[in-house]
Design an enzyme around this catalytic site. Structure first.
Site, PDB file in Angstrom:
ATOM      1  N   HIS A  42       2.046   1.883  -3.443  1.00 12.64           N
ATOM      2  CA  HIS A  42       0.995   2.509  -4.262  1.00 12.64           C
ATOM      3  C   HIS A  42       0.952   4.020  -4.019  1.00 12.64           C
ATOM      4  O   HIS A  42       0.832   4.819  -4.954  1.00 12.64           O
ATOM      5  CB  HIS A  42      -0.367   1.900  -3.939  1.00 12.64           C
ATOM      6  CG  HIS A  42      -0.571   0.533  -4.512  1.00 12.64           C
ATOM      7  ND1 HIS A  42      -0.683   0.299  -5.860  1.00 12.64           N
ATOM      8  CD2 HIS A  42      -0.685  -0.676  -3.909  1.00 12.64           C
ATOM      9  CE1 HIS A  42      -0.862  -1.002  -6.072  1.00 12.64           C
ATOM     10  NE2 HIS A  42      -0.856  -1.611  -4.900  1.00 12.64           N
ATOM     11  N   THR A  56       0.835  -1.208   0.000  1.00 16.24           N
ATOM     12  CA  THR A  56       0.000   0.000   0.000  1.00 16.24           C
ATOM     13  C   THR A  56       0.866   1.253   0.000  1.00 16.24           C
ATOM     14  O   THR A  56       0.578   2.231  -0.700  1.00 16.24           O
ATOM     15  CB  THR A  56      -0.930   0.011   1.220  1.00 16.24           C
ATOM     16  OG1 THR A  56      -1.781  -1.139   1.170  1.00 16.24           O
ATOM     17  CG2 THR A  56      -1.795   1.268   1.236  1.00 16.24           C
ATOM     18  N   LEU A  90      -7.636 -12.541  -1.227  1.00 18.14           N
ATOM     19  CA  LEU A  90      -7.050 -11.369  -0.584  1.00 18.14           C
ATOM     20  C   LEU A  90      -6.534 -10.366  -1.602  1.00 18.14           C
ATOM     21  O   LEU A  90      -6.566  -9.156  -1.365  1.00 18.14           O
ATOM     22  CB  LEU A  90      -5.898 -11.789   0.341  1.00 18.14           C
ATOM     23  CG  LEU A  90      -5.180 -10.645   1.063  1.00 18.14           C
ATOM     24  CD1 LEU A  90      -6.051 -10.085   2.184  1.00 18.14           C
ATOM     25  CD2 LEU A  90      -3.830 -11.092   1.615  1.00 18.14           C
ATOM     26  N   HIS A 112       1.989   2.124   8.074  1.00 17.40           N
ATOM     27  CA  HIS A 112       1.037   1.578   9.049  1.00 17.40           C
ATOM     28  C   HIS A 112       1.534   0.329   9.778  1.00 17.40           C
ATOM     29  O   HIS A 112       0.944  -0.057  10.775  1.00 17.40           O
ATOM     30  CB  HIS A 112      -0.314   1.288   8.377  1.00 17.40           C
ATOM     31  CG  HIS A 112      -0.228   0.433   7.162  1.00 17.40           C
ATOM     32  ND1 HIS A 112      -0.059   0.943   5.898  1.00 17.40           N
ATOM     33  CD2 HIS A 112      -0.272  -0.907   7.013  1.00 17.40           C
ATOM     34  CE1 HIS A 112      -0.024  -0.030   5.021  1.00 17.40           C
ATOM     35  NE2 HIS A 112      -0.138  -1.167   5.667  1.00 17.40           N
ATOM     36  N   CYS A 134     -15.796  -2.556   9.707  1.00 18.20           N
ATOM     37  CA  CYS A 134     -16.533  -1.389  10.227  1.00 18.20           C
ATOM     38  C   CYS A 134     -17.023  -0.514   9.066  1.00 18.20           C
ATOM     39  O   CYS A 134     -16.308  -0.282   8.091  1.00 18.20           O
ATOM     40  CB  CYS A 134     -15.600  -0.593  11.140  1.00 18.20           C
ATOM     41  SG  CYS A 134     -16.166   1.072  11.557  1.00 18.20           S
TER      42      CYS A 134
END
Length: 343
Positions: free
Chosen positions: A44, A41, A262, A64, A108
């Site tokens: 990207h 990520t 995934l 992260h 969520c």
């Protein structure tokens, strides 16, 4: 403090000094980052692709995946204390929606992602909600604790169904696919077949314990799988985000088998659901993130008890200041996981 920023729209990042965060909310924690690792990520966002342009709002601290030490806590924090070593679930839930209230915080409705929707952990200190912190076992080295988040992806994808005695096909031997090889073996898979085209990753798949590796650019994947298995594979773990890999992978799944997806495909894809899924009676699982915190408990136990060896996946540990080298390795796909050391 030093931080790696997406300072403005466009390719690249910049390392610069920024103000250390000071004000904590009641349930927020200040973490001294000791290790952080580079994710696809982040690549990207570095490249500033179409997804990044619609999601990232510069200036922002990126990153992260982390392992760090709690150095300050908000007045209402009860789950961690100063001195605790922690990693972070990067999916930050609202704790109020239907999914959060029914044990599905990883999906969520109002999800935020660390380093994507708010400042991340490519820095010396980061503010993180206590809700998403995981106190990892003392036996787990910091280098491996920093990749518990992607390791959790491999676990969630692999263990959404029972692998005991099953024949498993993993399409894509990137870092998470490599981790999934070890997870599948630890979970009792009878045979793990891996599909991969990159020579570096083929070698790493061997090192991580794949029983059979097929390069679909050199061999007919479907024909080879049915020659080996007769009836096809029981489980497909799709890690590549490649349409051809998905299509061929589904063709390899036996009637009534299962597929756990995934890989991110970056948009709509055209496959024949009638013949590949419906008429074969295949069950498909869409995987995002990690189950909070079931997956984290499994990850902790596998690492603490040395059932998985992430030294076979973490190929580079670099000083934080060498982050550009880390991204170069990731961009050229000549590595597994790259960890940055801030100690």
């Amino acid at each position: 403090m030093k931080a790696i920023l997406k300072e403005k729209p466009g390719p690249g990042f910049v390392l610069k000094d920024v103000k250390k965060p000071e004000k904590l909310g009641p349930r927020e924690v200040l973490v001294k980052i000791r290790r952080t690792s580079i994710c696809g990520t982040d690549v990207h966002i570095y490249k500033w692709d179409e997804w990044s342009q619609t999601r990232i709002k510069p200036p922002m601290i990126i990153g992260h995946e982390m392992a760090g030490e709690v150095v300050a806590v908000g007045e209402a924090v009860t789950q961690v204390k100063i001195g605790d070593l922690v990693s972070a679930e990067t999916h930050i839930p609202c704790e109020h929606c239907l999914q959060c209230k029914t044990g599905r915080m990883h999906v969520c409705q109002n999800l935020e992602i660390l380093g994507v929707d708010r400042n991340g952990v490519f820095t010396e200190y980061a503010i993180i909600p206590e809700t998403v912190l995981w106190k990892f076992s003392a036996e787990i080295p910091l280098d491996f604790a920093s990749v518990m988040e992607p390791f959790g992806n491999a676990i969630h994808t692999s263990l959404v169904t029972d692998l005991t005695g099953k024949v498993v096909l993993i399409t894509g031997a990137g870092p998470i696919g490599l981790m999934a090889i070890q997870v599948a073996k630890a979970a009792g898979a009878s045979l793990v077949i891996t599909s991969e085209v990159d020579s570096t990753r083929i070698q790493m798949a061997k090192e991580n314990g794949a029983d059979i590796i097929i390069n679909p650019l050199k061999e007919d994947l479907i024909k080879k799988v049915y020659t080996i298995t007769k009836d096809g594979v029981d489980i497909l773990l799709e890690m590549s985000g490649n349409k051809k890999a998905l299509e061929d992978g589904l063709k390899c799944v036996t009637m009534g088998g299962e597929a756990s997806l995934l890989g991110i495909f970056g948009g709509s894809i055209d496959i024949n659901l009638d013949s590949l899924v419906i008429m074969k009676g295949i069950t498909i699982y869409g995987i995002t993130g990690r189950r909070m915190f079931d997956t984290w408990k499994i990850a902790d136990e596998l690492l603490r008890n040395k059932k998985v060896d992430l030294s076979k996946v973490v190929t580079h540990i670099l000083p934080f200041e060498q982050w550009e080298k880390g991204f170069e390795l990731m961009l050229n796909k000549k590595c597994g996981k790259v960890v940055l050391n801030l100690d």
